[in-house]
Design a protein around this motif. Structure first.
Motif, PDB file in Angstrom:
ATOM      1  N   TRP A  38       5.399 -11.221   2.908  1.00 47.13           N
ATOM      2  CA  TRP A  38       4.521 -10.744   1.841  1.00 47.13           C
ATOM      3  C   TRP A  38       5.133  -9.527   1.149  1.00 47.13           C
ATOM      4  O   TRP A  38       5.786  -8.700   1.789  1.00 47.13           O
ATOM      5  CB  TRP A  38       3.156 -10.347   2.399  1.00 47.13           C
ATOM      6  CG  TRP A  38       2.301 -11.479   2.882  1.00 47.13           C
ATOM      7  CD1 TRP A  38       2.253 -11.980   4.153  1.00 47.13           C
ATOM      8  CD2 TRP A  38       1.388 -12.253   2.105  1.00 47.13           C
ATOM      9  NE1 TRP A  38       1.358 -13.011   4.218  1.00 47.13           N
ATOM     10  CE2 TRP A  38       0.799 -13.204   2.978  1.00 47.13           C
ATOM     11  CE3 TRP A  38       0.993 -12.228   0.769  1.00 47.13           C
ATOM     12  CZ2 TRP A  38      -0.148 -14.121   2.557  1.00 47.13           C
ATOM     13  CZ3 TRP A  38       0.038 -13.144   0.333  1.00 47.13           C
ATOM     14  CH2 TRP A  38      -0.523 -14.076   1.219  1.00 47.13           C
ATOM     15  N   ILE A  39       4.912  -9.427  -0.152  1.00 49.07           N
ATOM     16  CA  ILE A  39       5.231  -8.232  -0.928  1.00 49.07           C
ATOM     17  C   ILE A  39       3.921  -7.713  -1.503  1.00 49.07           C
ATOM     18  O   ILE A  39       3.106  -8.490  -1.993  1.00 49.07           O
ATOM     19  CB  ILE A  39       6.209  -8.551  -2.079  1.00 49.07           C
ATOM     20  CG1 ILE A  39       7.531  -9.084  -1.519  1.00 49.07           C
ATOM     21  CG2 ILE A  39       6.466  -7.319  -2.933  1.00 49.07           C
ATOM     22  CD1 ILE A  39       8.464  -9.615  -2.582  1.00 49.07           C
ATOM     23  N   ALA A  40       3.706  -6.415  -1.399  1.00 52.81           N
ATOM     24  CA  ALA A  40       2.469  -5.827  -1.922  1.00 52.81           C
ATOM     25  C   ALA A  40       2.805  -4.652  -2.808  1.00 52.81           C
ATOM     26  O   ALA A  40       3.770  -3.916  -2.564  1.00 52.81           O
ATOM     27  CB  ALA A  40       1.560  -5.378  -0.777  1.00 52.81           C
ATOM     28  N   TYR A  54      -0.777  -8.911  -3.801  1.00 52.63           N
ATOM     29  CA  TYR A  54      -0.007  -9.444  -2.683  1.00 52.63           C
ATOM     30  C   TYR A  54       0.673 -10.735  -3.131  1.00 52.63           C
ATOM     31  O   TYR A  54       0.034 -11.617  -3.695  1.00 52.63           O
ATOM     32  CB  TYR A  54      -0.910  -9.734  -1.488  1.00 52.63           C
ATOM     33  CG  TYR A  54      -1.727  -8.552  -1.019  1.00 52.63           C
ATOM     34  CD1 TYR A  54      -1.178  -7.588  -0.177  1.00 52.63           C
ATOM     35  CD2 TYR A  54      -3.062  -8.390  -1.421  1.00 52.63           C
ATOM     36  CE1 TYR A  54      -1.935  -6.503   0.249  1.00 52.63           C
ATOM     37  CE2 TYR A  54      -3.809  -7.307  -0.997  1.00 52.63           C
ATOM     38  CZ  TYR A  54      -3.243  -6.374  -0.166  1.00 52.63           C
ATOM     39  OH  TYR A  54      -3.990  -5.301   0.263  1.00 52.63           O
ATOM     40  N   TYR A  55       1.975 -10.845  -2.864  1.00 52.30           N
ATOM     41  CA  TYR A  55       2.736 -12.034  -3.243  1.00 52.30           C
ATOM     42  C   TYR A  55       3.349 -12.639  -1.994  1.00 52.30           C
ATOM     43  O   TYR A  55       4.072 -11.964  -1.243  1.00 52.30           O
ATOM     44  CB  TYR A  55       3.824 -11.655  -4.246  1.00 52.30           C
ATOM     45  CG  TYR A  55       4.666 -12.822  -4.714  1.00 52.30           C
ATOM     46  CD1 TYR A  55       4.246 -13.633  -5.764  1.00 52.30           C
ATOM     47  CD2 TYR A  55       5.884 -13.119  -4.099  1.00 52.30           C
ATOM     48  CE1 TYR A  55       5.015 -14.705  -6.193  1.00 52.30           C
ATOM     49  CE2 TYR A  55       6.659 -14.181  -4.521  1.00 52.30           C
ATOM     50  CZ  TYR A  55       6.219 -14.973  -5.569  1.00 52.30           C
ATOM     51  OH  TYR A  55       6.985 -16.029  -5.978  1.00 52.30           O
ATOM     52  N   ASP A  56       3.072 -13.931  -1.759  1.00 53.68           N
ATOM     53  CA  ASP A  56       3.605 -14.658  -0.612  1.00 53.68           C
ATOM     54  C   ASP A  56       4.926 -15.294  -1.027  1.00 53.68           C
ATOM     55  O   ASP A  56       4.952 -16.223  -1.837  1.00 53.68           O
ATOM     56  CB  ASP A  56       2.603 -15.732  -0.178  1.00 53.68           C
ATOM     57  CG  ASP A  56       3.011 -16.437   1.114  1.00 53.68           C
ATOM     58  OD1 ASP A  56       4.184 -16.319   1.513  1.00 53.68           O
ATOM     59  OD2 ASP A  56       2.147 -17.116   1.709  1.00 53.68           O
ATOM     60  N   THR A  57       6.038 -14.800  -0.482  1.00 59.22           N
ATOM     61  CA  THR A  57       7.351 -15.286  -0.899  1.00 59.22           C
ATOM     62  C   THR A  57       7.617 -16.713  -0.440  1.00 59.22           C
ATOM     63  O   THR A  57       8.517 -17.378  -0.968  1.00 59.22           O
ATOM     64  CB  THR A  57       8.473 -14.381  -0.357  1.00 59.22           C
ATOM     65  OG1 THR A  57       8.430 -14.367   1.074  1.00 59.22           O
ATOM     66  CG2 THR A  57       8.313 -12.961  -0.882  1.00 59.22           C
ATOM     67  N   ASP A  83       2.546  -5.081   7.321  1.00 56.88           N
ATOM     68  CA  ASP A  83       3.208  -5.426   8.572  1.00 56.88           C
ATOM     69  C   ASP A  83       2.613  -6.718   9.121  1.00 56.88           C
ATOM     70  O   ASP A  83       1.437  -6.764   9.481  1.00 56.88           O
ATOM     71  CB  ASP A  83       3.050  -4.285   9.586  1.00 56.88           C
ATOM     72  CG  ASP A  83       3.809  -4.536  10.883  1.00 56.88           C
ATOM     73  OD1 ASP A  83       4.908  -5.102  10.824  1.00 56.88           O
ATOM     74  OD2 ASP A  83       3.298  -4.163  11.953  1.00 56.88           O
ATOM     75  N   ASP A  84       3.424  -7.765   9.169  1.00 55.45           N
ATOM     76  CA  ASP A  84       3.027  -9.041   9.764  1.00 55.45           C
ATOM     77  C   ASP A  84       1.708  -9.566   9.198  1.00 55.45           C
ATOM     78  O   ASP A  84       0.808  -9.979   9.927  1.00 55.45           O
ATOM     79  CB  ASP A  84       2.922  -8.892  11.285  1.00 55.45           C
ATOM     80  CG  ASP A  84       2.903 -10.242  12.004  1.00 55.45           C
ATOM     81  OD1 ASP A  84       3.394 -11.233  11.429  1.00 55.45           O
ATOM     82  OD2 ASP A  84       2.378 -10.301  13.130  1.00 55.45           O
ATOM     83  N   GLY A  85       1.610  -9.552   7.866  1.00 56.25           N
ATOM     84  CA  GLY A  85       0.434 -10.105   7.213  1.00 56.25           C
ATOM     85  C   GLY A  85      -0.776  -9.197   7.216  1.00 56.25           C
ATOM     86  O   GLY A  85      -1.871  -9.618   6.839  1.00 56.25           O
ATOM     87  N   THR A  86      -0.610  -7.945   7.600  1.00 60.41           N
ATOM     88  CA  THR A  86      -1.695  -6.970   7.594  1.00 60.41           C
ATOM     89  C   THR A  86      -1.320  -5.813   6.682  1.00 60.41           C
ATOM     90  O   THR A  86      -0.243  -5.221   6.825  1.00 60.41           O
ATOM     91  CB  THR A  86      -1.993  -6.432   9.001  1.00 60.41           C
ATOM     92  OG1 THR A  86      -2.416  -7.506   9.846  1.00 60.41           O
ATOM     93  CG2 THR A  86      -3.087  -5.384   8.953  1.00 60.41           C
ATOM     94  N   ALA A  87      -2.196  -5.501   5.728  1.00 56.41           N
ATOM     95  CA  ALA A  87      -1.976  -4.380   4.821  1.00 56.41           C
ATOM     96  C   ALA A  87      -2.736  -3.167   5.331  1.00 56.41           C
ATOM     97  O   ALA A  87      -3.880  -3.276   5.789  1.00 56.41           O
ATOM     98  CB  ALA A  87      -2.443  -4.739   3.413  1.00 56.41           C
ATOM     99  N   LEU A 100      -4.503 -10.352   5.605  1.00 54.87           N
ATOM    100  CA  LEU A 100      -4.407 -11.237   4.454  1.00 54.87           C
ATOM    101  C   LEU A 100      -4.727 -12.671   4.847  1.00 54.87           C
ATOM    102  O   LEU A 100      -4.363 -13.124   5.940  1.00 54.87           O
ATOM    103  CB  LEU A 100      -2.991 -11.178   3.858  1.00 54.87           C
ATOM    104  CG  LEU A 100      -2.471  -9.786   3.494  1.00 54.87           C
ATOM    105  CD1 LEU A 100      -1.115  -9.896   2.819  1.00 54.87           C
ATOM    106  CD2 LEU A 100      -3.447  -9.055   2.592  1.00 54.87           C
ATOM    107  N   PRO A 101      -5.411 -13.407   3.983  1.00 53.86           N
ATOM    108  CA  PRO A 101      -5.732 -14.808   4.279  1.00 53.86           C
ATOM    109  C   PRO A 101      -4.459 -15.646   4.318  1.00 53.86           C
ATOM    110  O   PRO A 101      -3.637 -15.583   3.394  1.00 53.86           O
ATOM    111  CB  PRO A 101      -6.655 -15.219   3.136  1.00 53.86           C
ATOM    112  CG  PRO A 101      -6.354 -14.258   2.023  1.00 53.86           C
ATOM    113  CD  PRO A 101      -5.959 -12.977   2.673  1.00 53.86           C
ATOM    114  N   GLN A 102      -4.267 -16.413   5.367  1.00 59.15           N
ATOM    115  CA  GLN A 102      -3.064 -17.213   5.508  1.00 59.15           C
ATOM    116  C   GLN A 102      -3.149 -18.534   4.758  1.00 59.15           C
ATOM    117  O   GLN A 102      -2.131 -19.168   4.475  1.00 59.15           O
ATOM    118  CB  GLN A 102      -2.775 -17.459   6.989  1.00 59.15           C
ATOM    119  CG  GLN A 102      -2.554 -16.176   7.788  1.00 59.15           C
ATOM    120  CD  GLN A 102      -1.421 -15.328   7.228  1.00 59.15           C
ATOM    121  OE1 GLN A 102      -0.297 -15.792   7.078  1.00 59.15           O
ATOM    122  NE2 GLN A 102      -1.715 -14.070   6.897  1.00 59.15           N
ATOM    123  N   ASP A 103      -4.364 -18.978   4.459  1.00 64.79           N
ATOM    124  CA  ASP A 103      -4.555 -20.256   3.789  1.00 64.79           C
ATOM    125  C   ASP A 103      -5.269 -20.037   2.461  1.00 64.79           C
ATOM    126  O   ASP A 103      -6.030 -19.087   2.286  1.00 64.79           O
ATOM    127  CB  ASP A 103      -5.390 -21.208   4.669  1.00 64.79           C
ATOM    128  CG  ASP A 103      -4.755 -21.450   6.026  1.00 64.79           C
ATOM    129  OD1 ASP A 103      -3.548 -21.723   6.069  1.00 64.79           O
ATOM    130  OD2 ASP A 103      -5.476 -21.342   7.038  1.00 64.79           O
TER     131      ASP A 103
END
Length: 257
Positions: A38-40, A54-57, A83-87, A100-103
């Motif tokens: 993720w990029i935030a 948030y951008y999911d690469t 960090d690991d999908g947590t902002a 962050l929602p994974q789906d």
């Protein structure tokens, strides 16, 4: 990062715009963080609310979250780390984390880390199960209420910005002379050599044992990019000339000029 958009450059050199359709960005105030997937980044503050994107690469999916900012820090980005999908952020209620929602169709899960953030205190970073904060010096540990003051040469670290290593075991303060301190108290600072005694600072952690370093030999000299390995204490110059010293932002959010 430029004043109009954000571009992601892949390993093969392919560049893609990830902020298309969004308001113009100001590199002086936009904070940018990533956890590898993720990029935030934080957008402009409007009527007491900042938008965090948030951008999911891996999928190209982009999400956004409105964050009510701390009124005592009206010009500060609420975004701290990713960090690991947590902002990790600071909003009007204090330090929080957002999973962050994974789906697609999922929702943000928000958890309060601490109530409020008194004046003079700063939430610096969160990585690898560790948190770094500033309160009369840098403190770090496994949770907000379980931290230990970090020292260098027997003195507290007084820089209110910096970066934890990906595994959360070491901290690199945003200082004019490079320093890396283990959370166990060890000094892990690499040797940049006498050539860069004037200025050197960690630009980014490349992995748990390697840092990228920005350095200069004098006030009017150009920046160089170094690669330093902590376990050996050695550095090598990757790019001897990054061009004239001009404003650009460290991952900590501080502008260099």
């Amino acid at each position: 990062m430029c004043s109009s958009d954000l571009r992601l450059v892949d390993a093969d050199g392919t560049a893609r715009v990830i902020s298309d359709g969004l308001p113009r960005l100001d590199p002086a105030t936009t904070r940018l963080v990533t956890d590898g997937r993720w990029i935030a980044w934080s957008g402009a503050i409007d009527a007491g609310t900042a938008t965090v994107y948030y951008y999911d690469t891996t999928t190209g999916r982009r999400l956004e979250e409105g964050v009510e900012i701390d009124p005592t820090r009206p010009d500060s980005s609420p975004l701290v780390s990713l960090d690991d999908g947590t902002a990790y952020l600071v909003d009007a209620s204090g330090p929080i984390l957002t999973t962050l929602p994974q789906d697609r169709g999922g929702t943000f899960a928000i958890h309060q880390i601490a109530e409020g953030l008194p004046g003079g205190e700063t939430f610096i970073d969160a990585r690898g199960g560790s948190i770094a904060r500033y309160r009369d010096g840098v403190e770090a540990g496994p949770s907000w209420d379980d931290v230990t003051p970090l020292e260098a040469d027997g003195r507290p670290l007084l820089q209110s910005r910096g970066q934890l290593s990906p595994d959360g075991s070491a901290f690199a303060p945003d200082a004019d002379t490079i320093r890396v301190v283990g959370l166990d108290g060890t000094d892990e600072t690499p040797d940049v050599g006498s050539e860069y005694a004037f200025f050197s600072t960690v630009y980014q952690w490349l992995d748990d044992d390697t840092v990228a370093v920005i350095a200069a030999s004098a006030d009017d000299e150009r920046f160089a990019l170094l690669r330093c390995v902590l376990s050996t204490g050695t550095c090598r110059t990757e790019v001897p000339d990054l061009g004239a010293q001009r404003p650009f932002a460290l991952p900590t959010g501080e502008a260099l000029s």
